[in-house]
Structures are given as C-alpha cells and as structure tokens.
Design a protein around this motif. Structure first.
Motif, short mmCIF file in Angstrom:
data_model
loop_
_atom_site.label_atom_id
_atom_site.label_comp_id
_atom_site.label_asym_id
_atom_site.label_seq_id
_atom_site.Cartn_x
_atom_site.Cartn_y
_atom_site.Cartn_z
N GLU A 32 0.78 -1.36 0.00
CA GLU A 32 -0.05 0.17 -0.04
C GLU A 32 0.94 1.15 -0.10
O GLU A 32 1.28 1.71 0.97
CB GLU A 32 -0.99 0.10 1.30
N PRO A 33 1.10 1.85 -0.91
CA PRO A 33 2.15 3.14 -1.27
C PRO A 33 1.72 4.17 -0.43
O PRO A 33 2.41 5.08 0.07
CB PRO A 33 2.07 3.23 -2.81
N SER A 34 0.26 4.49 -0.25
CA SER A 34 -0.25 5.64 0.67
C SER A 34 0.14 5.48 1.94
O SER A 34 -0.13 6.49 2.80
CB SER A 34 -1.40 5.90 0.28
N PRO A 36 1.79 5.25 5.77
CA PRO A 36 3.02 6.13 6.06
C PRO A 36 4.20 5.22 6.31
O PRO A 36 5.24 5.93 6.37
CB PRO A 36 2.52 6.93 7.64
N ARG A 37 4.29 3.91 6.71
CA ARG A 37 5.30 3.22 6.89
C ARG A 37 5.02 1.81 5.83
O ARG A 37 3.80 1.73 5.43
CB ARG A 37 5.27 2.64 8.09
N PRO A 38 5.97 0.94 5.42
CA PRO A 38 5.94 0.01 4.55
C PRO A 38 4.54 -0.73 5.14
O PRO A 38 4.75 -1.34 6.32
CB PRO A 38 6.97 -0.67 4.63
N ALA A 39 3.50 -1.32 4.36
CA ALA A 39 2.47 -1.86 4.80
C ALA A 39 1.85 -2.46 3.57
O ALA A 39 1.81 -2.08 2.42
CB ALA A 39 1.51 -1.47 5.49
N TYR A 40 0.96 -3.72 4.01
CA TYR A 40 0.23 -4.36 2.70
C TYR A 40 -1.19 -3.99 2.95
O TYR A 40 -1.48 -3.83 4.25
CB TYR A 40 0.27 -5.84 3.19
N ARG A 41 -2.04 -4.05 1.90
CA ARG A 41 -3.20 -3.83 2.00
C ARG A 41 -3.69 -5.23 1.72
O ARG A 41 -3.49 -5.78 0.75
CB ARG A 41 -3.82 -2.96 0.77
N LEU A 42 -4.58 -5.64 2.74
CA LEU A 42 -4.91 -7.04 2.75
C LEU A 42 -6.37 -7.19 2.30
O LEU A 42 -7.35 -6.31 2.95
CB LEU A 42 -4.60 -7.95 4.14
N THR A 43 -6.95 -8.17 1.79
CA THR A 43 -8.15 -8.38 1.51
C THR A 43 -8.47 -9.76 2.30
O THR A 43 -7.68 -10.78 1.92
CB THR A 43 -8.59 -8.63 -0.07
N ILE A 44 -9.49 -9.96 3.20
CA ILE A 44 -9.52 -11.06 4.14
C ILE A 44 -10.91 -11.49 3.79
O ILE A 44 -11.98 -10.83 4.10
CB ILE A 44 -9.19 -10.86 5.35
N ASP A 45 -11.21 -12.78 3.60
CA ASP A 45 -12.45 -13.48 3.41
C ASP A 45 -12.70 -13.92 5.16
O ASP A 45 -12.16 -14.80 5.39
CB ASP A 45 -12.41 -14.49 2.44
N LYS A 52 -13.22 -8.34 3.86
CA LYS A 52 -12.99 -6.88 4.51
C LYS A 52 -11.47 -6.71 4.11
O LYS A 52 -10.63 -7.41 3.90
CB LYS A 52 -12.87 -7.28 6.15
N THR A 53 -11.23 -5.15 4.31
CA THR A 53 -9.89 -4.66 3.86
C THR A 53 -9.13 -4.38 5.17
O THR A 53 -9.66 -3.79 6.09
CB THR A 53 -10.19 -3.53 3.08
N SER A 54 -7.77 -4.64 5.38
CA SER A 54 -7.19 -4.27 6.17
C SER A 54 -5.75 -3.82 6.03
O SER A 54 -5.19 -4.30 5.03
CB SER A 54 -6.82 -5.58 7.21
N VAL A 55 -5.02 -2.78 6.42
CA VAL A 55 -3.84 -2.36 6.39
C VAL A 55 -2.92 -2.74 7.24
O VAL A 55 -3.26 -2.38 8.37
CB VAL A 55 -3.66 -0.81 5.92
N GLY A 56 -1.97 -3.42 6.91
CA GLY A 56 -1.08 -3.94 8.29
C GLY A 56 0.44 -4.04 7.84
O GLY A 56 1.07 -4.09 6.60
N ARG A 57 1.25 -3.94 8.80
CA ARG A 57 2.61 -3.98 8.76
C ARG A 57 3.46 -5.64 8.88
O ARG A 57 4.13 -5.68 9.68
CB ARG A 57 3.44 -2.89 9.77
N PHE A 58 2.87 -6.25 7.76
CA PHE A 58 3.18 -7.46 7.73
C PHE A 58 4.28 -7.87 6.61
O PHE A 58 4.63 -8.92 6.10
CB PHE A 58 2.07 -8.52 7.67
N THR A 59 5.14 -6.79 6.29
CA THR A 59 6.07 -6.84 5.07
C THR A 59 7.30 -7.50 5.26
O THR A 59 8.12 -7.91 4.28
CB THR A 59 6.37 -5.27 4.60
N GLY A 83 -3.32 6.09 5.31
CA GLY A 83 -3.16 6.32 4.02
C GLY A 83 -4.55 6.89 3.14
O GLY A 83 -5.20 7.39 3.82
N GLU A 84 -4.49 6.22 1.96
CA GLU A 84 -5.76 6.31 1.11
C GLU A 84 -6.84 5.53 1.63
O GLU A 84 -7.84 5.29 0.84
CB GLU A 84 -5.45 6.63 -0.22
N VAL A 85 -6.57 4.61 2.47
CA VAL A 85 -7.18 3.36 2.60
C VAL A 85 -7.88 3.37 3.87
O VAL A 85 -7.44 3.59 4.99
CB VAL A 85 -6.27 1.94 2.47
N SER A 86 -9.37 2.93 3.84
CA SER A 86 -10.10 2.50 4.96
C SER A 86 -9.78 1.17 5.51
O SER A 86 -10.25 0.24 4.99
CB SER A 86 -11.52 2.87 4.97
#
Length: 120
Positions: A32-34, A36-45, A52-59, A83-86
């Motif tokens: 997820e480039p937006s 503030p720190r390196p993070a993934y945008r995850l889609t979880i079933d 659901k969407t989650s942004v987490g620092r699992f990089t 960033g730009e993601v909820s």
C-alpha cells in the motif's frame, strides 16, 4: 531486556467478551504505497461476514506467503484511515523477530478452521 509488568486483571465481559474476533483467510496482499510506513493492503475473507480490507505492517513476509494464510481479525473496531485506505478490520499479530518496532507476523491457528469462526 526486562519484561514489562502485566496489566491489571479484567473481566471477560468487559474485554474479550466485547470484541468480535473472527477467523479469516487472506485472499490478496499488495503493498500500500499511501501508508506512512511499509504495509500491505490485505483483503481477508471472513466467510458469511464477507470480505474486509486491512492495512497492516506484515511486510517482513513476501506477499505470496501471506495469501492463503488464516488470520484472526477484530471485526468490530471503528474503521481506521491509513493513507488513502479505510482499514476495516485489525489483523492480530506479534512483533516480527529482529524487525523494527511495529513490524509484525500474523497470529494464526495451528489447524485450518471455519472462516468466520469466533475466537473464544
């Protein structure tokens, strides 16, 4: 390093009983480039609770290692703007060994279980 003190004892009803923690499976992980720190945008079933969407620092993990992994998520926290993601759900993790503060590895069951299953 000295261990931190344990927190005060609390009741189940006032803590874990109020949280809706359920089992999901990561179906997509992209940087997820937006954020503030390196993070993934995850889609979880989460099964019957939907995706659901989650942004987490699992990089510390390659994205392809996370996809397909079962994880635990808190479904009833307010969404958090990262960033730009909820970020709709908090995926539970612990500090990744030897990594910078806040970089995590996911908490996962030993055995695959039913998506949407509640933690108890």
């Amino acid at each position: 390093m000295m261990a931190t003190e344990l927190k005060d004892t609390v009741s189940f009803e006032d803590t874990l009983g109020r949280l809706d923690i359920r089992l999901g499976r990561i179906v997509e992980a992209v940087l997820e480039p937006s954020a503030p720190r390196p993070a993934y945008r995850l889609t979880i079933d989460f099964g019957k609770y939907g995706r659901k969407t989650s942004v987490g620092r699992f990089t510390q993990h390659p994205a392809e290692e996370l996809v397909g992994q079962q994880v635990l998520g808190v479904l009833n926290f307010e969404p958090r703007q990262i960033g730009e993601v909820s970020s709709e759900v908090l995926i539970l993790g612990v500090q990744y060994p030897g990594a910078a503060s806040g970089e995590a590895t996911v908490i996962a069951p030993v055995q695959d279980a039913k998506l949407g299953g509640k933690v108890f």
